[in-house]
Design a protein around this motif. Structure first.
Motif, PDB file in Angstrom:
ATOM      1  N   SER A 172       0.823  -1.218   0.000  1.00 51.47           N
ATOM      2  CA  SER A 172       0.000   0.000   0.000  1.00 51.47           C
ATOM      3  C   SER A 172       0.852   1.262   0.000  1.00 51.47           C
ATOM      4  N   GLU A 174       2.012   4.165  -1.326  1.00 50.65           N
ATOM      5  CA  GLU A 174       1.626   5.041  -2.430  1.00 50.65           C
ATOM      6  C   GLU A 174       2.819   5.806  -3.006  1.00 50.65           C
ATOM      7  N   GLU A 198      -0.637  -4.822 -12.843  1.00 50.48           N
ATOM      8  CA  GLU A 198      -1.351  -6.095 -12.696  1.00 50.48           C
ATOM      9  C   GLU A 198      -1.081  -6.722 -11.337  1.00 50.48           C
ATOM     10  N   THR A 201      -2.301  -5.238  -5.427  1.00 48.56           N
ATOM     11  CA  THR A 201      -3.294  -5.979  -4.653  1.00 48.56           C
ATOM     12  C   THR A 201      -4.096  -5.083  -3.727  1.00 48.56           C
ATOM     13  N   ASP A 202      -3.580  -3.928  -3.404  1.00 50.70           N
ATOM     14  CA  ASP A 202      -4.277  -3.007  -2.505  1.00 50.70           C
ATOM     15  C   ASP A 202      -5.360  -2.266  -3.298  1.00 50.70           C
ATOM     16  N   GLU A 203      -6.601  -2.320  -2.815  1.00 50.89           N
ATOM     17  CA  GLU A 203      -7.724  -1.723  -3.541  1.00 50.89           C
ATOM     18  C   GLU A 203      -7.561  -0.226  -3.709  1.00 50.89           C
ATOM     19  N   ARG A 204      -7.031   0.438  -2.690  1.00 42.39           N
ATOM     20  CA  ARG A 204      -6.850   1.897  -2.779  1.00 42.39           C
ATOM     21  C   ARG A 204      -5.826   2.242  -3.867  1.00 42.39           C
ATOM     22  N   ARG A 206      -5.126   0.368  -6.470  1.00 41.09           N
ATOM     23  CA  ARG A 206      -5.750   0.034  -7.760  1.00 41.09           C
ATOM     24  C   ARG A 206      -6.683   1.156  -8.208  1.00 41.09           C
ATOM     25  N   ASP A 207      -7.386   1.759  -7.260  1.00 35.47           N
ATOM     26  CA  ASP A 207      -8.270   2.873  -7.615  1.00 35.47           C
ATOM     27  C   ASP A 207      -7.466   4.069  -8.114  1.00 35.47           C
ATOM     28  N   GLN A 210      -6.324   3.415 -11.728  1.00 39.54           N
ATOM     29  CA  GLN A 210      -7.369   2.798 -12.528  1.00 39.54           C
ATOM     30  C   GLN A 210      -7.124   3.003 -14.025  1.00 39.54           C
ATOM     31  N   MET A 213      -4.826   0.420 -15.561  1.00 37.03           N
ATOM     32  CA  MET A 213      -5.190  -0.988 -15.537  1.00 37.03           C
ATOM     33  C   MET A 213      -5.431  -1.522 -16.954  1.00 37.03           C
TER      34      MET A 213
END
Length: 380
Positions: A172, A174, A198, A201-204, A206-207, A210, A213
């Motif tokens: 995570s 950043e 790819e 794994t951390d959703e934050r 990935r957002d 975005q 991706m």
């Protein structure tokens, strides 16, 4: 020479009179009157001066003091010199102590690294930053500062390695992601950038990334077998603007770079569409494969009436064909017809004697049916 004040003898080269302590004036003042004095007067005066010296204790004290002045000055000089030496040694000791404290101070090393980086002294900045890391290996700030310095020095690969380690320890992180993405973009290393996003794994995180991706290509028709002419459309979901590349011969779409513009019409037989979407960041998604098998059935064999048999001319028998809608028919006697044969437009008269009538149907796509046939014996 004698002292001009007390008359005491003075050795050549002395600056002060040892008797009275007064300064010696080696250039005598010229006195014209004294030149005319008699020797007796001069001797008398000298005798009086000597007596005065013997009976004047103040003069004796003054001379004693004059004799001691140089020694006092020498003592003062040595005291001052010793004080300065002591002060110098003390200053060096204090500096050494401060240097030792700074050498073991994370804050000092970190601040010095920042200062050196600001003024462009990258070698010095790197040395301070690495010392800070050695003092506190768990400090993310120090390691990030080290990567900033390495990038300025053109050592992006080493900086990338450190950032990858930070991300492995903290998925995570950043700041580490931001720096690593920037490095890959600057190097136009889309492969590493693709692997990086790819692996998020951390959703934050990935957002945040975005738009980086990879996007999957989708097909309007599911793979399978079709009996009608079919067109396959390719598209992507989401708001990203992507370019789609495809092939239908089994090759890599990223190599051929055949840009998709309109729908793909399937040909008869088996067709495999391989497609990939590349987003605006240059990141390619997974290559998707869609396989279709197209089997367009042949037109039905034309219906022929009447059926095979013997017929007489009196009946004026004629041959008729049943032609499916949208198709056309061709016929011939005693040979299989082609699309170059006679076009059927109305019933056909039988021919006297024994003959075989053949007919085919051709659909709108030029596909020919199997030929139908009937044998007739026409008697007079």
């Amino acid at each position: 020479m004698k002292c001009s004040y007390c008359g005491a003898p003075v050795e050549e080269g002395r600056v002060f009179c040892l008797n009275c302590g007064e300064e010696i004036q080696w250039v005598p003042e010229y006195n014209p009157i004294s030149s005319y004095r008699s020797n007796e007067v001069v001797q008398a005066e000298q005798s009086n001066e000597k007596e005065a010296v013997k009976i004047n204790p103040r003069r004796q004290i003054s001379a004693s003091r004059a004799h001691g002045k140089p020694k006092k000055k020498r003592r003062r000089f040595w005291k001052v010199l010793l004080f300065l030496i002591f002060a110098l040694l003390a200053g060096l000791g204090v500096k050494r102590y401060i240097d030792q404290q700074n050498y073991h101070s994370f804050d000092y090393q970190y601040e010095m690294a920042q200062t050196a980086l600001t003024r462009g002294d990258y070698e010095e900045a790197l040395a301070f930053a690495r010392r800070a890391v050695s003092l506190d290996g768990g400090s993310e700030a120090a390691r990030l500062l080290e990567t900033d310095i390495l990038c300025q020095m053109g050592q992006s690969e080493e900086a990338s390695r450190i950032l990858e380690e930070l991300i492995a320890m903290d998925p995570s992180d950043e700041e580490a992601y931001a720096r690593l993405v920037s490095i890959y973009e600057e190097q136009k290393d889309t492969v590493s950038l693709t692997n990086l996003v790819e692996g998020m794994t951390d959703e934050r995180i990935r957002d945040i990334y975005q738009d980086y991706m990879p996007v999957e290509v989708k097909a309007s028709q599911p793979p399978g077998t079709y009996e009608e002419w079919t067109t396959v459309e390719l598209y992507t979901d989401g708001s990203q603007m992507c370019s789609i590349y495809y092939t239908t011969d089994g090759t890599d779409p990223m190599t051929k770079r055949n840009l998709y513009k309109t729908g793909i019409e399937l040909a008869e037989g088996t067709t495999t569409i391989r497609a990939v979407a590349v987003n605006e960041k240059g990141i390619a998604g997974e290559i998707k494969s869609y396989t279709y098998h197209l089997e367009i059935p042949l037109p039905d064999t034309p219906g022929i009436t009447p059926v095979s048999g013997e017929y007489t001319a009196a009946t004026k028998s004629q041959i008729s064909l049943t032609v499916p809608e949208g198709c056309r028919a061709y016929y011939a006697f005693d040979e299989k017809p082609t699309q170059e044969s006679t076009l059927y437009t109305q019933p056909v008269d039988m021919i006297a004697g024994e003959h075989t009538f053949y007919a085919i149907v051709v659909d709108e796509n030029g596909r020919e049916s199997h030929p139908g046939s009937a044998t007739y014996i026409l008697k007079e």
